[in-house]
Design an enzyme around this catalytic site. Sequence first.
Site, PDB file in Angstrom:
ATOM      1  N   HIS A 696       1.089  -1.235   0.354  1.00 19.24           N
ATOM      2  CA  HIS A 696       0.347  -0.215   0.146  1.00 19.24           C
ATOM      3  C   HIS A 696       0.809   1.416  -0.189  1.00 19.24           C
ATOM      4  O   HIS A 696       1.840   1.345   0.988  1.00 19.24           O
ATOM      5  CB  HIS A 696      -1.001   0.140   0.751  1.00 19.24           C
ATOM      6  CG  HIS A 696      -0.391  -0.388   2.717  1.00 19.24           C
ATOM      7  ND1 HIS A 696      -0.039  -1.369   2.474  1.00 19.24           N
ATOM      8  CD2 HIS A 696       0.098   0.887   3.223  1.00 19.24           C
ATOM      9  CE1 HIS A 696       0.791  -1.222   4.395  1.00 19.24           C
ATOM     10  NE2 HIS A 696       0.659  -0.112   4.399  1.00 19.24           N
TER      11      HIS A 696
HETATM   12  P1  AMP Z   1       1.784   0.483   7.215  1.00 14.49           P
HETATM   13  O1  AMP Z   1       2.597   1.317   7.900  1.00 14.49           O
HETATM   14  O2  AMP Z   1       2.652   0.966   6.305  1.00 14.49           O
HETATM   15  O3  AMP Z   1       1.574  -0.977   7.317  1.00 14.49           O
HETATM   16  O4  AMP Z   1       0.519   1.219   7.985  1.00 14.49           O
HETATM   17  C1  AMP Z   1      -0.562   1.209   7.772  1.00 14.49           C
HETATM   18  C2  AMP Z   1      -1.783   1.996   8.002  1.00 14.49           C
HETATM   19  O5  AMP Z   1      -2.700   1.498   7.954  1.00 14.49           O
HETATM   20  C3  AMP Z   1      -1.662   2.701   9.196  1.00 14.49           C
HETATM   21  O6  AMP Z   1      -1.874   3.860   8.516  1.00 14.49           O
HETATM   22  C4  AMP Z   1      -3.153   3.067   9.703  1.00 14.49           C
HETATM   23  O7  AMP Z   1      -3.528   3.495  10.543  1.00 14.49           O
HETATM   24  C5  AMP Z   1      -3.535   1.830   8.561  1.00 14.49           C
HETATM   25  N1  AMP Z   1      -5.128   1.012   8.953  1.00 14.49           N
HETATM   26  C6  AMP Z   1      -4.701   0.351   9.754  1.00 14.49           C
HETATM   27  N2  AMP Z   1      -5.948  -1.138  10.032  1.00 14.49           N
HETATM   28  C7  AMP Z   1      -6.789   0.454   8.641  1.00 14.49           C
HETATM   29  C8  AMP Z   1      -8.010  -0.556   8.444  1.00 14.49           C
HETATM   30  N3  AMP Z   1      -8.804  -1.183   8.729  1.00 14.49           N
HETATM   31  N4  AMP Z   1      -8.055   0.746   7.669  1.00 14.49           N
HETATM   32  C9  AMP Z   1      -7.354   1.095   7.175  1.00 14.49           C
HETATM   33  N5  AMP Z   1      -6.508   1.956   7.467  1.00 14.49           N
HETATM   34  C10 AMP Z   1      -6.194   0.656   8.484  1.00 14.49           C
END
Ligand code: AMP
Length: 801
Positions: A696
Site C-alpha cells: 500500500h
Molecule cells: P503501514 O505501517 O505502512 O502498514 O501502515 C498501515 C496503515 O494502515 C496505518 O497508517 C494504519 O493507520 C492503517 N490502518 C490500519 N488498519 C486499517 C484499516 N482497517 N483500514 C484502513 N487503514 C488501516
Amino acid sequence: MDVDPQTTTKGKEEQAEEKKGIMVILVGAPGSGKSTFCQDVMKISSRPWVRVCQDTIGNGKAGTKVQCLANAATALKEGKDVFIDRCNLEREQRADFLKLGCSLGNVHAVVLDLPAKLCISRCAKRTGHEGNLQGGKAAMVVNRMLQKKELPKLTEGFSRITYCQNENEVQAAVNTYGSLSLLDSLPSGVFGQKNSESKVQLGIMKFLKKVDGPCSAANISQVSVGNKLHNENNIALHGPESGVASSGNAGAEVKDFEHAPSGNVVNEVTDCEHTLSGNSGNEVKDCDNVGEKVKDSEDIVMVPREDTCFSDDVPTLAFPSISTADFKFSIEKASDIIVDQVQLFLQKYHNVRLVLVDLSHSSKILSLVSSKASQKKIDTSKFFTFVGDITRLYSQGGLHCNVIANAANWRLKPGGGGVNAAIYSAAGEALETATKVRAGSLMPGKALVVPLPKTSPLFSTEGITHVIHVLGPNMNPMRPNCLGNDYTKGCRVLREAYSSLFEGFGSILADQNKLIHESNQEQVLETKDQSELNLMKQFSLTDQKGKRECVNEIEMSKKCKGPRKESESDNTELLNRDDDRSTKKRDESMSKAWGAWAQALYNIAMHPDKHKNDVIEILDDVVVLHDLYPKAEKHLLVVARAAGLDQLADVRPEHLHLLRSMHNVGLKWAEKFLTENESLVFRLGYHSAPSMRQLHLHVISQDFDSKHLKNKKHWHSFTSPFFLDSVDVMEELSKQGKVTLNNDERYLTKELRCHKCRSAHPNIPRLKTHISNCQSPFPAALLQNGRLVLPPNKLSASKSS
Ligand code: AMP
C-alpha cells in the site's frame, strides 16, 4: 492494623519449612516516598527486611547499581527480605534485580505513582537528603525521570504489583507489607491500578502556575485497596506535601529551562538520586537510566501504549474460575482442581501462560489457588492470578491475553450476570454470531472454541483472537441441572470442564504451530523478508514435544462440541482470488504470519465489493481508502490488488507498471485535495517495513495534524528514511531492478525533529505545536524530483527559490 485480606495465613508447622524471601522493587520518582515506605514497613514488620539503597550504599558517595545487586544478593542468601530502594522507573533498570530475585519466585513491585507536583514539591523542600537531591534542581530531575517511566508488568517476572497513587494507598501498602508475618505470603496479581489515562501527569509549567492537576474531582475514583474501600475524595493534599510550590527554588529552576536554548545540555539524569548534587553539567556515574540530555522544560505526557499492542507476548489464556460464583461450587475443591489441571497442562505445553482472573481484590479463589500453586511450585511466570476485568486485561492491566475463557451458560447466549454478560457485551454481536454458527448449546464439562471475528471490539482493542466458552457443573438449586450435593460427579465434571478448556487452548496453539511450520517451509523456498519470519515466530512453541502433543490436541479437541479450526473459518473469505491449492495454503499461512489484525487491507483489496463502505475508489489493479487512523489531515492508502504482494520487499521489476499505476492514482487524489485546500502539501510513499499486509502507498498531507499521531514511531515512519518516496522507489526499481529498504528500527527511535526546519522537540505535543506554526520551507531534497506534491502556485515558487 489494616491487613490485606488476601494474605494467606497457613498452619505454622506446615509453613515452618516454607519461609520464602521476598524482594520488593520500589518504583517511583525522587520524592515519591520510597525510602520512607521502606522505613515505615521496617518499623512495624517482624520480617528481616534489608533496604538496599543506591543513595546510601557508597558510604556518603553515589553508589552503583552493581553494589546494589551485590548487597541484595548477599541479603537474599542470608534469608532476608529485600527492598530495592532506587527509582527503577524503566524496565531495563529493573531487569537485573528481577533476574536476581526470580529464584525466589516472589519478586514484587510497589509503584509509588504519586503526582509529579507532589514529588517535586517534596524534593524541593527537603534538606539533608541521602542522595543530595533537593532544592530547585529537583523539578528537572523528577520531570525528566517521569518522562521515561515504564510501569512494571507481570510479564517482566513480577509475581505481584501494587500501585499507590495517593498517600492513603501508600499507607495501605505499608500496612500490608508491615503486617506480613514470617510465614505469610501475598497473592499474585496487580493491585490498585487505575486506567491508563490516569498516567497523564501534570507538567512542570502547569504545576508552577498552580493549575489543578490529576487530583481534581473529575479524576477521583473509588478504589479498593486491601480490605478497605478508600474514597480518594477524602484525600486532600495539604501542608508541606500540598504540591503547591511555595517559594522560588523550583520555579526559578524551571524558568531557566524554559529559556534555555535547545541543545544547551544541562545534565544527565540517573536512577540514583545523587545526580544533581553539584553544578549543572555533571556527568553521572552508573547512568543506567537516561541516555538523553536535558534540553528544555517539558510537560510530562505519558503516551498511551498504542504501539506496544500485540507485542511478542507468550500465548496466553485468561480464564475465570468456573462454577464457583453463580453455580456455588465449593471454592476449596475448585481450587484443587484448577491447580491440578493447570499443572497437567503446563507439563505438556511450554511456551504458554495461563492466568486465573477475578474482578475482586478480595477474591478467595484467587488467594487459595495462588497459595496452592505456590505449594506445588508451579512456575509463576507460566501461571499466575490477576485481579481485573477479563474484558479489559490489556487496556487496563497491560496484560496481553490472546484467548479468554467465558463461563458460559448451556444455551451459549448472552445475559445472566458475571463473566458471561461482560464478555458478550464487550465482544459485541460478532461473538454471538460466531458462536451460533458453531454450536447451539453446551454440555457441562465441555468447552467450545470460537475465533473472534475482527469486527469485535475485543479483537481490536484487547488483541483477543479467541473466546473459549466453557460450562461447569451447577451446585446451585436455583439454577438448571443442579447436582445437589453430589461432589463426586461435580468434581469430575469440573475437572472435565478445565481439561476441555485447556485442550481448546491447546488446539489453537496447535493450529498456529502447524501453519507456521508450513509457512516456514514455503518461506525458506521463497527467501522472504526476515520480519515476516519474526512475526511467525510469535506463536511458535518451543520444542518438538510440544508440537507433537499439540497435533494430538487438535484430534482431541474435535471431540469437543464443534470447535472448528480457525483456518477453516476465518480465512476462507480471503482465498477466492486464487484457487490453486498451494497458493491457498500459503495464503492461510501468511494470514497467520501477519497476525489477524494486520489483514484488514489485504481483505479489502481482495474483496473490495464486500467493503464498499471502506473504499473510495475501486480499479482493476488498486483500491483507494481513507487510512483508518490518519496521521495527518488527509491520509489515504492506495492498496494493490495483486495477490502475493504483501509489501515493498516483494516487489520485482515486473511490478513497475503496478507501482506507476499506484503512484498515478495517489497523485490524482492528492491533486484533488489540493484544489479543495491550497494550504496542503502531500508526500506519496511506502513504509520500508509496513505493519499491515498488502502493498500500500501512503498519500499523506504534511501538516501531521492528527490525534492519531501519538508517538515517535508514528512520526518517524513518515518523516525519516524509513518512508520511501514513491518516485524514488519507481526510479530505483526501473534502474536497478530492486528496491533498497531502510527498515532499520533505529530510524524509528531517533529524537523528534521538525520535518521542515529540523529543530528538536522533547515530545509529540510540543512537536505538534511547533509544526503547526513552523514557517520554514521544506528541505531541499524533498523539493526535488517530485517528492512533494504542492499546489501549482507553491510549485512555481519552490522552483524559483
Ligand atoms: P503501514 O505501517 O505502512 O502498514 O501502515 C498501515 C496503515 O494502515 C496505518 O497508517 C494504519 O493507520 C492503517 N490502518 C490500519 N488498519 C486499517 C484499516 N482497517 N483500514 C484502513 N487503514 C488501516
